[in-house]
Design a protein around this motif. Structure first.
Motif: not given
Length: 202
Positions: A72-76, A118-137
């Motif tokens: 979800a993060f990657g898709i966003a 809504p955890d799953d929605i925020f997985c997508y929303l996090a992908g719209l920020t400057k946060m990198n993948f490692k930090s998000f995971m």
């Protein structure tokens, strides 16, 4: 409440139709429930505990949901804000936009840690920020895992008719949350250093 229990039973019966493939189908189901969100994650995790026991159910749920979380993060990140905002409710995007970058890590962690968001929605929303993948995971892993474990234990009946076990699990959940929250500075420092290291290598 009855509708919730009915949905758990319906998912359980549907999965059992696959026989020996049930664990694999359940694993795929957990991935997809994050990406397309047909059911709340708590519902499917309860089913995993009931079907496979708490150890196998937890491992299948953890693996599937974390893969879905990463997807979800990657898709966003790939599709970008205009596409994601077409189906994400504006009230959640507005909340995200109101969060300062300096507080984003902790706010996202708390959203994952505590139920009702809504955890799953925020997985997508996090992908719209400057946060990198490692930090998000890392944030997702620390925040979502305790809830998965507790829900799986409930589904497996570990705490059924045993208030002592329920109190112990809730106590451990609280201690885990408290330790991470009280050490938020260390966690934020680690995530910030991780971000800087990635910037140096890019």
């Amino acid at each position: 409440m009855l509708e919730y229990l009915d949905s758990v039973d319906a998912v359980k019966q549907w999965l059992l139709r696959f026989g020996g493939w049930t664990p694999f189908i359940y694993f795929l189901f957990q991935i997809l429930q994050v990406i397309i969100a047909p059911l709340p994650g708590g519902t499917t995790t309860l089913v995993g505990g009931a079907l496979f026991g708490w150890i196998k159910g937890f491992l299948l749920s953890e693996a599937g949901i974390m893969i879905g979380t990463a997807a979800a993060f990657g898709i966003a990140k790939k599709l970008g804000r205009p596409v994601i905002l077409k189906w994400v409710p504006s009230k959640w995007t507005d909340k995200l936009d109101s969060i300062r970058d300096s507080r984003l890590n902790m706010v996202l962690f708390l959203i994952f840690l505590f139920p009702g968001f809504p955890d799953d929605i925020f997985c997508y929303l996090a992908g719209l920020t400057k946060m990198n993948f490692k930090s998000f995971m890392l944030i997702a892993l620390l925040g979502r895992t305790p809830g998965f474990l507790m829900t799986t234990l409930m589904g497996a009946g570990i705490m059924q008719d045993n208030p002592v076990r329920l109190v112990i699990v809730l106590g451990l959940y609280g201690i885990f949350a408290g330790v991470l929250i009280f050490n938020k500075k260390r966690m934020e420092t680690y995530l910030e250093n991780s971000k800087k290291r990635k910037g140096d290598h890019s």
